[in-house]
Design a protein around this motif. Structure first.
Motif, PDB file in Angstrom:
ATOM      1  N   GLU A  19     -37.848 109.978  98.946  1.00 18.40           N
ATOM      2  CA  GLU A  19     -37.908 111.305  99.487  1.00 18.40           C
ATOM      3  C   GLU A  19     -38.643 112.304  98.736  1.00 18.40           C
ATOM      4  O   GLU A  19     -38.815 113.205  99.578  1.00 18.40           O
ATOM      5  CB  GLU A  19     -36.252 111.682  99.661  1.00 18.40           C
ATOM      6  CG  GLU A  19     -35.710 111.930  98.399  1.00 18.40           C
ATOM      7  CD  GLU A  19     -35.379 110.932  97.656  1.00 18.40           C
ATOM      8  OE1 GLU A  19     -34.520 110.906  96.496  1.00 18.40           O
ATOM      9  OE2 GLU A  19     -35.305 109.554  98.039  1.00 18.40           O
ATOM     10  N   PRO A  22     -44.950 112.767  99.296  1.00 21.14           N
ATOM     11  CA  PRO A  22     -45.254 113.543 100.477  1.00 21.14           C
ATOM     12  C   PRO A  22     -45.503 112.579 101.550  1.00 21.14           C
ATOM     13  O   PRO A  22     -46.056 111.522 101.501  1.00 21.14           O
ATOM     14  CB  PRO A  22     -46.760 114.237  99.859  1.00 21.14           C
ATOM     15  CG  PRO A  22     -46.850 113.295  98.776  1.00 21.14           C
ATOM     16  CD  PRO A  22     -45.830 112.830  98.009  1.00 21.14           C
ATOM     17  N   TYR A  23     -45.325 113.221 102.920  1.00 21.97           N
ATOM     18  CA  TYR A  23     -45.540 112.556 104.151  1.00 21.97           C
ATOM     19  C   TYR A  23     -46.991 112.789 104.405  1.00 21.97           C
ATOM     20  O   TYR A  23     -47.163 114.216 104.909  1.00 21.97           O
ATOM     21  CB  TYR A  23     -44.546 113.114 105.056  1.00 21.97           C
ATOM     22  CG  TYR A  23     -44.866 112.454 106.415  1.00 21.97           C
ATOM     23  CD1 TYR A  23     -44.065 111.445 106.832  1.00 21.97           C
ATOM     24  CD2 TYR A  23     -45.913 112.813 107.303  1.00 21.97           C
ATOM     25  CE1 TYR A  23     -44.009 110.843 107.991  1.00 21.97           C
ATOM     26  CE2 TYR A  23     -45.897 112.223 108.487  1.00 21.97           C
ATOM     27  CZ  TYR A  23     -44.940 111.407 108.789  1.00 21.97           C
ATOM     28  OH  TYR A  23     -45.106 110.654 110.093  1.00 21.97           O
ATOM     29  N   ARG A  25     -50.171 110.909 106.264  1.00 26.76           N
ATOM     30  CA  ARG A  25     -50.792 109.390 106.591  1.00 26.76           C
ATOM     31  C   ARG A  25     -52.232 109.109 106.058  1.00 26.76           C
ATOM     32  O   ARG A  25     -52.449 107.905 105.884  1.00 26.76           O
ATOM     33  CB  ARG A  25     -50.877 109.444 108.031  1.00 26.76           C
ATOM     34  CG  ARG A  25     -49.774 109.400 108.839  1.00 26.76           C
ATOM     35  CD  ARG A  25     -49.792 109.597 110.385  1.00 26.76           C
ATOM     36  NE  ARG A  25     -48.638 109.843 110.978  1.00 26.76           N
ATOM     37  CZ  ARG A  25     -47.795 109.231 111.778  1.00 26.76           C
ATOM     38  NH1 ARG A  25     -48.506 107.825 112.120  1.00 26.76           N
ATOM     39  NH2 ARG A  25     -46.853 109.410 112.267  1.00 26.76           N
ATOM     40  N   LEU A  28     -51.194 107.264 102.830  1.00 28.08           N
ATOM     41  CA  LEU A  28     -50.913 105.997 103.210  1.00 28.08           C
ATOM     42  C   LEU A  28     -52.098 104.987 103.361  1.00 28.08           C
ATOM     43  O   LEU A  28     -52.157 104.067 102.941  1.00 28.08           O
ATOM     44  CB  LEU A  28     -49.976 105.911 104.392  1.00 28.08           C
ATOM     45  CG  LEU A  28     -49.459 104.477 105.051  1.00 28.08           C
ATOM     46  CD1 LEU A  28     -48.842 103.785 103.870  1.00 28.08           C
ATOM     47  CD2 LEU A  28     -48.674 104.636 106.287  1.00 28.08           C
ATOM     48  N   ASN A  80     -38.619 107.986 110.736  1.00 29.02           N
ATOM     49  CA  ASN A  80     -39.565 108.969 110.154  1.00 29.02           C
ATOM     50  C   ASN A  80     -39.369 108.682 108.922  1.00 29.02           C
ATOM     51  O   ASN A  80     -40.465 109.380 108.384  1.00 29.02           O
ATOM     52  CB  ASN A  80     -38.842 110.456 110.573  1.00 29.02           C
ATOM     53  CG  ASN A  80     -37.469 110.579 110.311  1.00 29.02           C
ATOM     54  OD1 ASN A  80     -36.679 109.280 110.129  1.00 29.02           O
ATOM     55  ND2 ASN A  80     -36.967 111.778 109.913  1.00 29.02           N
ATOM     56  N   ARG A  81     -38.810 107.961 108.137  1.00 24.70           N
ATOM     57  CA  ARG A  81     -39.112 107.845 106.793  1.00 24.70           C
ATOM     58  C   ARG A  81     -40.029 106.602 106.301  1.00 24.70           C
ATOM     59  O   ARG A  81     -40.267 106.518 105.273  1.00 24.70           O
ATOM     60  CB  ARG A  81     -37.596 107.382 106.320  1.00 24.70           C
ATOM     61  CG  ARG A  81     -36.741 108.438 106.099  1.00 24.70           C
ATOM     62  CD  ARG A  81     -35.409 107.921 105.592  1.00 24.70           C
ATOM     63  NE  ARG A  81     -34.353 109.025 105.708  1.00 24.70           N
ATOM     64  CZ  ARG A  81     -33.236 108.922 105.087  1.00 24.70           C
ATOM     65  NH1 ARG A  81     -32.890 107.731 104.361  1.00 24.70           N
ATOM     66  NH2 ARG A  81     -32.321 109.861 105.279  1.00 24.70           N
ATOM     67  N   THR A  83     -43.464 106.327 106.529  1.00 25.88           N
ATOM     68  CA  THR A  83     -44.671 106.582 106.102  1.00 25.88           C
ATOM     69  C   THR A  83     -44.242 106.919 104.155  1.00 25.88           C
ATOM     70  O   THR A  83     -44.894 106.313 103.469  1.00 25.88           O
ATOM     71  CB  THR A  83     -45.417 107.864 106.614  1.00 25.88           C
ATOM     72  OG1 THR A  83     -45.637 107.500 107.793  1.00 25.88           O
ATOM     73  CG2 THR A  83     -46.502 108.343 105.743  1.00 25.88           C
ATOM     74  N   GLN A  84     -43.383 107.719 104.084  1.00 28.72           N
ATOM     75  CA  GLN A  84     -43.005 107.999 102.631  1.00 28.72           C
ATOM     76  C   GLN A  84     -42.443 106.662 101.913  1.00 28.72           C
ATOM     77  O   GLN A  84     -42.831 106.600 100.784  1.00 28.72           O
ATOM     78  CB  GLN A  84     -41.901 109.041 102.740  1.00 28.72           C
ATOM     79  CG  GLN A  84     -42.287 110.145 103.219  1.00 28.72           C
ATOM     80  CD  GLN A  84     -41.203 111.504 103.117  1.00 28.72           C
ATOM     81  OE1 GLN A  84     -40.213 111.503 103.973  1.00 28.72           O
ATOM     82  NE2 GLN A  84     -41.199 112.183 102.105  1.00 28.72           N
ATOM     83  N   THR A  85     -41.804 105.858 102.835  1.00 27.57           N
ATOM     84  CA  THR A  85     -41.145 104.487 101.861  1.00 27.57           C
ATOM     85  C   THR A  85     -42.229 103.493 101.742  1.00 27.57           C
ATOM     86  O   THR A  85     -42.318 103.276 100.523  1.00 27.57           O
ATOM     87  CB  THR A  85     -40.148 104.040 103.019  1.00 27.57           C
ATOM     88  OG1 THR A  85     -39.206 104.615 103.153  1.00 27.57           O
ATOM     89  CG2 THR A  85     -39.615 102.613 102.273  1.00 27.57           C
ATOM     90  N   THR A  88     -44.473 105.038  98.701  1.00 26.76           N
ATOM     91  CA  THR A  88     -43.672 104.869  97.485  1.00 26.76           C
ATOM     92  C   THR A  88     -43.918 103.061  96.889  1.00 26.76           C
ATOM     93  O   THR A  88     -44.346 103.055  95.961  1.00 26.76           O
ATOM     94  CB  THR A  88     -42.244 104.978  97.923  1.00 26.76           C
ATOM     95  OG1 THR A  88     -42.140 106.441  98.219  1.00 26.76           O
ATOM     96  CG2 THR A  88     -41.567 105.154  96.407  1.00 26.76           C
TER      97      THR A  88
END
Length: 185
Positions: A19, A22-23, A25, A28, A80-81, A83-85, A88
């Motif tokens: 969490e 940062p979000y 893409r 990513l 919605n989680r 990308t962040q997951t 990480t």
């Protein structure tokens, strides 16, 4: 970049979670390229004569984990989680994989010295355990599940990835059996 590395280190120390990432893409996609490059390099060091396997194994692992995580997040209505997951997971995995490269290089240079090889093998097992534990922590935080379930998910993804790898490359199982019988002597 320094702030991002510090963030991933804090996650590796279980102080922060997905969490806090940062979000982004673009980040990513960058981490996918970085992670695959590091993982393929690591595999190529371990399998210099089997480059096709060295390239394919990390791609399979990434696809299995990404698909599994996406499916679980979607099932829990937390898409919605994703990308962040995944950022990480890729960030911490890249750092842990970088840590194994010196162990691999040392291991290949000291093939005849078995006591040190056993110690290097122990360090690799510790890094594998850390990788499973940190993934469990990430799944725990991203999926809002308990740590025990996070550990089970991490182990399940690892075993699923290994079984797919053995199905795609059956010679890996034979090589593992041969290495195990040789090391037990």
């Amino acid at each position: 970049m320094k702030a991002l590395l510090q963030l991933f280190w804090q996650i590796l120390c279980f102080k922060r979670g997905p969490e806090d990432v940062p979000y982004a893409r673009n980040l990513l996609w960058l981490l996918i390229v970085i992670n695959l490059t590091i993982s393929i390099t690591c595999q190529a060091i371990g399998r210099p004569s089997q480059f096709n396997i060295a390239v394919t194994l990390p791609i399979i692992a990434l696809c299995v984990e990404a698909l599994f995580v996406f499916s679980l997040l979607r099932l829990k209505q937390l898409s919605n989680r994703f990308t962040q997951t995944l950022i990480t997971i890729l960030g911490v995995d890249s750092l842990l994989t970088l840590a194994t490269i010196p162990l691999l290089i040392l291991g290949f240079q000291m093939i005849g010295q078995t006591p040190l090889l056993k110690f290097l093998g122990l360090l690799e097992v510790i890094l594998l355990g850390w990788s499973i534990a940190i993934r469990a922590f990430i799944y725990h935080r991203a999926l809002n599940v308990g740590l025990l379930l996070g550990n089970l998910i991490a182990l399940m993804i690892l075993l699923l990835t290994l079984s797919i790898n053995v199905k795609v490359f059956p010679e890996l199982l034979e090589q593992a059996k041969a290495a195990a019988s040789q090391s037990s002597r």
